[in-house]
Design an enzyme around this catalytic site. Structure first.
Site, PDB file in Angstrom:
ATOM      1  N   PHE A 143     -11.586  -7.635  14.111  1.00  0.00           N
ATOM      2  CA  PHE A 143     -10.509  -8.088  13.237  1.00  0.00           C
ATOM      3  C   PHE A 143     -10.163  -7.004  12.206  1.00  0.00           C
ATOM      4  O   PHE A 143     -11.037  -6.468  11.541  1.00  0.00           O
ATOM      5  CB  PHE A 143     -10.917  -9.379  12.518  1.00  0.00           C
ATOM      6  CG  PHE A 143      -9.866  -9.845  11.540  1.00  0.00           C
ATOM      7  CD1 PHE A 143      -8.611 -10.255  11.991  1.00  0.00           C
ATOM      8  CD2 PHE A 143     -10.118  -9.844  10.171  1.00  0.00           C
ATOM      9  CE1 PHE A 143      -7.633 -10.658  11.092  1.00  0.00           C
ATOM     10  CE2 PHE A 143      -9.140 -10.250   9.267  1.00  0.00           C
ATOM     11  CZ  PHE A 143      -7.903 -10.656   9.725  1.00  0.00           C
ATOM     12  N   GLN A 144      -8.911  -6.695  12.105  1.00  0.00           N
ATOM     13  CA  GLN A 144      -8.378  -5.669  11.193  1.00  0.00           C
ATOM     14  C   GLN A 144      -9.000  -4.291  11.410  1.00  0.00           C
ATOM     15  O   GLN A 144      -9.151  -3.517  10.479  1.00  0.00           O
ATOM     16  CB  GLN A 144      -8.520  -6.107   9.731  1.00  0.00           C
ATOM     17  CG  GLN A 144      -7.576  -7.271   9.404  1.00  0.00           C
ATOM     18  CD  GLN A 144      -7.403  -7.496   7.910  1.00  0.00           C
ATOM     19  OE1 GLN A 144      -8.310  -7.277   7.131  1.00  0.00           O
ATOM     20  NE2 GLN A 144      -6.212  -7.962   7.526  1.00  0.00           N
ATOM     21  N   GLU A 201       0.809  -1.218   0.000  1.00  0.00           N
ATOM     22  CA  GLU A 201       0.000   0.000   0.000  1.00  0.00           C
ATOM     23  C   GLU A 201       0.846   1.273   0.000  1.00  0.00           C
ATOM     24  O   GLU A 201       0.431   2.296  -0.528  1.00  0.00           O
ATOM     25  CB  GLU A 201      -0.972   0.024   1.186  1.00  0.00           C
ATOM     26  CG  GLU A 201      -2.118  -0.987   1.083  1.00  0.00           C
ATOM     27  CD  GLU A 201      -1.756  -2.370   1.595  1.00  0.00           C
ATOM     28  OE1 GLU A 201      -0.565  -2.615   1.912  1.00  0.00           O
ATOM     29  OE2 GLU A 201      -2.660  -3.227   1.682  1.00  0.00           O
ATOM     30  N   MET A 253      24.435   8.630   2.018  1.00  0.00           N
ATOM     31  CA  MET A 253      24.293   9.939   2.648  1.00  0.00           C
ATOM     32  C   MET A 253      24.631   9.857   4.136  1.00  0.00           C
ATOM     33  O   MET A 253      25.249  10.771   4.699  1.00  0.00           O
ATOM     34  CB  MET A 253      22.875  10.481   2.441  1.00  0.00           C
ATOM     35  CG  MET A 253      22.692  11.907   2.905  1.00  0.00           C
ATOM     36  SD  MET A 253      23.846  13.028   2.109  1.00  0.00           S
ATOM     37  CE  MET A 253      22.868  13.686   0.774  1.00  0.00           C
ATOM     38  N   LYS A 285     -17.824  -1.046   6.227  1.00  0.00           N
ATOM     39  CA  LYS A 285     -18.267  -2.078   5.284  1.00  0.00           C
ATOM     40  C   LYS A 285     -19.774  -1.999   5.049  1.00  0.00           C
ATOM     41  O   LYS A 285     -20.240  -2.156   3.911  1.00  0.00           O
ATOM     42  CB  LYS A 285     -17.875  -3.452   5.829  1.00  0.00           C
ATOM     43  CG  LYS A 285     -17.782  -4.501   4.738  1.00  0.00           C
ATOM     44  CD  LYS A 285     -17.047  -5.739   5.236  1.00  0.00           C
ATOM     45  CE  LYS A 285     -17.016  -6.795   4.137  1.00  0.00           C
ATOM     46  NZ  LYS A 285     -16.316  -8.004   4.568  1.00  0.00           N
TER      47      LYS A 285
HETATM   48  C1  LIG Z   1      12.689   5.570   5.395  1.00  0.00           C
HETATM   49  C2  LIG Z   1      13.990   6.203   5.692  1.00  0.00           C
HETATM   50  N1  LIG Z   1      14.841   5.616   6.563  1.00  0.00           N
HETATM   51  C3  LIG Z   1      16.040   6.173   6.825  1.00  0.00           C
HETATM   52  C4  LIG Z   1      16.395   7.355   6.232  1.00  0.00           C
HETATM   53  C5  LIG Z   1      17.744   7.999   6.564  1.00  0.00           C
HETATM   54  N2  LIG Z   1      18.579   8.070   5.365  1.00  0.00           N
HETATM   55  C6  LIG Z   1      18.667   9.201   4.617  1.00  0.00           C
HETATM   56  S1  LIG Z   1      19.650   9.010   3.292  1.00  0.00           S
HETATM   57  C7  LIG Z   1      20.033   7.437   3.725  1.00  0.00           C
HETATM   58  C8  LIG Z   1      20.970   6.607   2.885  1.00  0.00           C
HETATM   59  C9  LIG Z   1      20.417   6.266   1.562  1.00  0.00           C
HETATM   60  O1  LIG Z   1      21.217   5.268   0.993  1.00  0.00           O
HETATM   61  P1  LIG Z   1      21.007   4.844  -0.503  1.00  0.00           P
HETATM   62  O2  LIG Z   1      19.584   4.602  -0.791  1.00  0.00           O
HETATM   63  O3  LIG Z   1      21.929   3.716  -0.811  1.00  0.00           O
HETATM   64  O4  LIG Z   1      21.417   6.139  -1.339  1.00  0.00           O
HETATM   65  P2  LIG Z   1      22.813   6.930  -1.368  1.00  0.00           P
HETATM   66  O5  LIG Z   1      22.795   7.950  -0.284  1.00  0.00           O
HETATM   67  O6  LIG Z   1      23.892   5.928  -1.182  1.00  0.00           O
HETATM   68  O7  LIG Z   1      22.831   7.560  -2.719  1.00  0.00           O
HETATM   69  C10 LIG Z   1      19.388   7.074   4.905  1.00  0.00           C
HETATM   70  C11 LIG Z   1      19.528   5.770   5.557  1.00  0.00           C
HETATM   71  C12 LIG Z   1      15.457   7.946   5.367  1.00  0.00           C
HETATM   72  N3  LIG Z   1      15.685   9.113   4.776  1.00  0.00           N
HETATM   73  N4  LIG Z   1      14.282   7.332   5.094  1.00  0.00           N
END
Ligand SMILES: Cc1ncc(C[n+]2csc(CCOP(=O)(O)OP(=O)(O)O)c2C)c(N)n1
Lengths: 160, 564
Positions: B116-117, B54, B479, B166
């Site tokens: 339920f749900q 979803e 990042m 529902k």
């Molecule tokens: C749902 C979620 N969890 C954690 C983060 C924290 N976060 C921001 S950037 C990042 C790294 C992303 O890694 P990747 O997808 O490999 O992309 P890259 O930065 O290597 O280009 C994380 C863990 C986030 N933004 N969203």
């Protein structure tokens, strides 16, 4: 500088509005001092009277954010001088002896907007309306007798 | 008037709102609606796209909403179906995206009994929806749908959720769709106050160093021409936020660049010199302002936004203007004088040149070592001449895509800005592609975020969506790794990630692909991807410890922007 503000919000009378309003104050970490919700006569609206202790700019921001809630029709934030506001308090005061009872009756009779609403063997139930300060003063006045229970309403207010 | 069941009324209401595509996933509490849908899909009155989760439906609807301006529509069942939507709702709320989510709910007689749900979907989603409503009686459907779409698409657009029990889905009633709607409590101001416009114009007319900061509002309000005309007439440089990208031609002499933490050097370093700032359809996010108290120290700010709550929220506005961007800019255009600010504009060019030699040339044209992210993105951009709709996920590759893709189509960059939702890219690209089937849609993800909604490859394959899927694989949560390198003594805590062979995974779904590991294969890979007819995965192995610069460290002033 923090101050007391009364935020009056007129909203459509639908479920969920209270939830959204409360959430907004929660997110901004503003403690609600008192909250009264009542129906607006002849219009399908609710009137929220919310008292907060906060900074002026925060009140302005939250007032604008309240308008983001779809059901909110109008919001007015005011300082105390803009309003005539009242609260009501009920006090259950110990009165075992005759002299005490006499004295309480006397104090009630000379304090405006105060009355005895029930008389029981060991206590009296008193009603007091007024501003928060009036109520606090009356509370202090009754304290030496022993206050068994105390409850105070939220604020209701009309604009000057 | 015709007699319909609540479920039929739901679909008829959608047709009245000109909805042609639904992204959804069925389940117990929404089965009557799916049963009604069966006939409408069979007779091709409406299309349903079965997602794999979803959350994917929610983001796909965002993609639709962002490129059409019309609400994307989602169906989900009660309980877990509905809770799976929360991230997408929050994302749409932050980034001002119109979507309408319809969730099934347990029978009204058992609500509140932990049936339920059953989940308190209205309660859970209230903070992340512009509006929500629970329908317990079929008769409410026409008005509530009318209201929901109206709220989602007007004013400051946003997500709306309708929860339908529902029993309301089963109940028959006389259906009539309202032709108009007037709400007592919701009347967004769209036309600017003329007094404010005059004040703003006189500030602009007397300014030496004016600067426009334009955001998502330009796209939402279709104010591209107005922005261009105002900037041209008064000779004002234009800097764009992440969501404002592609709202102003990036090869124009007045283009100041991309604002923010990983934005361009010129607008970051020079915004603090501006004496008048016209901020339009943007909200001074902390990624844009850096340390707020040091942002725009010399400027009088004119802030135009349709949401009054944004004005004076972060930055004091000398002239706040509550209005839709388009009419506000039109009005301003009438009142500003023709001017030139050559010297001021030269300063931007000088700063841009510094960035070009220090960063751009180095990042985009390396001759040895592993492929760089910027190199990959700029090669793709060149190959398609900037004429694609780009959807980026979240991380380094997102900032690189925003920085190095040379957008040539208006409203052609889509990404999760406010929420920074990893996993956003692939499903959002689905919605963008379905809404704009004649355009090339490129999804750019990192190896981490791609795996957060990798299951949507199934949807893409089944629906034969010709999305060009690029994965910039650096073997890290890049990042976060960059921050650990710069601010946590290079202690790489839990950021190394091993991934499957993405091309093999794609193949298993029946999607073609290629893995590029060395520079000499890069152009071929891009060519293969762009020439392929259907969906395609291009996995590019990029330098593992590549960093995105420039950078404004969090909590720093934008003028402390680092080039290395
Ligand atoms: C749902 C979620 N969890 C954690 C983060 C924290 N976060 C921001 S950037 C990042 C790294 C992303 O890694 P990747 O997808 O490999 O992309 P890259 O930065 O290597 O280009 C994380 C863990 C986030 N933004 N969203």
């Amino acid at each position: 500088m923090k101050n007391y503000y009364t935020i009056t919000a007129f909203t459509e009378n639908t479920p969920g509005v209270l939830y959204r309003i409360a959430d907004l104050f929660l997110r901004r970490k503003i403690n609600i001092e008192s909250l009264t919700v009542s129906e607006v006569k002849n219009e399908d609206q609710s009137r929220f009277t919310i008292v907060v202790f906060a900074q002026a700019d925060m009140v302005e921001k939250i007032t604008k954010q309240l308008y983001r809630i779809i059901e909110v029709v109008k919001v007015i934030d005011s300082v105390d001088t803009d309003l005539v506001a009242r609260e009501i308090a009920l006090l259950k005061v110990s009165a075992n002896k005759m002299e005490q009872r006499k004295e309480i009756e006397h104090l009630v009779s000379i304090t405006p907007f105060t009355r005895i609403i029930e008389v029981k063997k060991n206590f009296l139930i008193l009603e007091k309306t007024g501003t928060e300060k009036d109520i606090n003063d009356f509370y202090d006045l009754m304290k030496p007798f022993g206050i068994k229970e105390f409850v105070q309403s939220g604020r209701i207010a009309v604009f000057r | 008037m015709k007699k319909l069941t609540g479920s039929q009324a739901v679909i008829e209401s959608l047709l009245h709102e000109h909805v042609s595509v639904i992204f959804g996933y069925p389940g117990g509490a929404i089965m009557p609606i799916y049963d009604a849908l069966y006939d409408y899909v069979k007779s091709k009155k409406i299309r349903h796209i079965l997602v794999r989760h979803e959350q994917g439906a929610g983001h796909a609807a965002e993609g639709w909403g962002r490129v059409t301006g019309e609400p994307g529509v989602v169906f989900a069942t009660s309980g877990p179906g509905a809770t799976n939507l929360v991230t997408a709702l929050a994302d749409a709320m932050m980034d001002t995206v119109p979507i309408v989510c319809i969730t099934g709910q347990v029978h009204s007689s058992v609500i509140g009994t932990d049936a339920f749900q059953e989940a308190d979907v209205i309660g859970i989603t209230a903070p992340v929806t512009k509006w929500s409503y629970q329908i317990t009686q079929a008769q409410e459907i026409p008005f509530i749908f009318k209201k929901a779409f109206h709220i989602a698409r007007t004013g400051r657009p946003g997500p709306v959720l309708i929860d339908i029990t529902k029993d309301a889905q089963f109940a028959p009633f006389d259906f009539e769709y309202p032709s108009e709607i007037k709400l007592k409590s919701y009347n967004p101001t769209t036309q600017p106050h003329m007094k404010q416009i005059e004040l703003a114009a006189s500030l602009i007319n007397n300014s030496k160093k004016p600067l426009i900061l334009a955001g998502h509002g330009i796209h939402i309000s279709h104010a591209h021409t107005e922005l261009f005309d105002l900037a041209s007439k008064a000779d004002i440089p234009v800097a764009l936020t992440l969501h404002g990208l592609s709202s102003f031609p990036n090869d124009h002499r007045l283009y100041a660049g991309f604002l923010g933490m990983h934005g361009n050097y010129a607008p970051n370093i020079l915004s603090n010199e501006a004496d008048v700032v016209i901020a339009v359809g943007m909200r001074f996010d902390d990624r844009v302002t850096g340390r707020v108290k040091d942002f725009l120290p010399n400027a009088k700010v004119i802030h135009i936004d349709i949401d009054p709550a944004e004005l004076n929220k972060i930055i004091h506005a000398e002239v706040p203007i509550v209005a839709d961007a388009k009419p506000a800019l039109q009005a301003l255009l009438q009142h500003v004088k023709k001017q030139t600010h050559n010297q001021w504009i030269e300063q931007f060019k000088a700063a841009r040149d510094i960035e070009k030699t220090k960063i751009w040339d180095v990042e985009c044209n390396p001759t040895k070592g592993p492929i760089k992210m910027a190199e990959a993105v700029s090669r793709i951009s060149e190959a398609i001449k900037g004429k694609a709709l780009v959807v980026a996920d979240v991380g380094q590759h997102q900032m690189v895509a925003a920085r190095y893709f040379k957008f040539k189509l208006p409203n052609s960059f889509h990404s999760s800005g406010g929420m920074g939702t990893m996993g956003y890219g692939l499903p959002t690209a689905m919605g963008v592609q379905v809404a704009k089937p004649d355009q090339t849609v490129i999804s750019i993800s990192g190896d981490g975020g791609f795996q957060m909604n990798i299951q949507e490859l199934g949807t893409i394959a089944q629906e034969k969506m010709p999305i060009k899927i690029v994965i910039l694989n650096n073997g890290f949560l890049g990042m976060v790794r960059q921050w650990q390198q710069l601010f946590f003594d290079k202690r790489y805590s839990m950021v190394h990630m091993e991934s499957p062979d993405f091309v093999a995974v794609a193949k298993a779904y029946g999607i073609n692909g290629m893995k590029v590991e060395v520079r000499k294969d890069l152009d071929l890979g891009i060519k293969n991807m762009l020439e392929s007819k259907g969906p395609y995965i291009l996995e590019i192995s990029v330098e593992q410890e590549d960093n995105v610069f420039p950078m404004v460290a969090s909590g720093a002033s934008v003028s402390e922007i680092r080039l290395e």
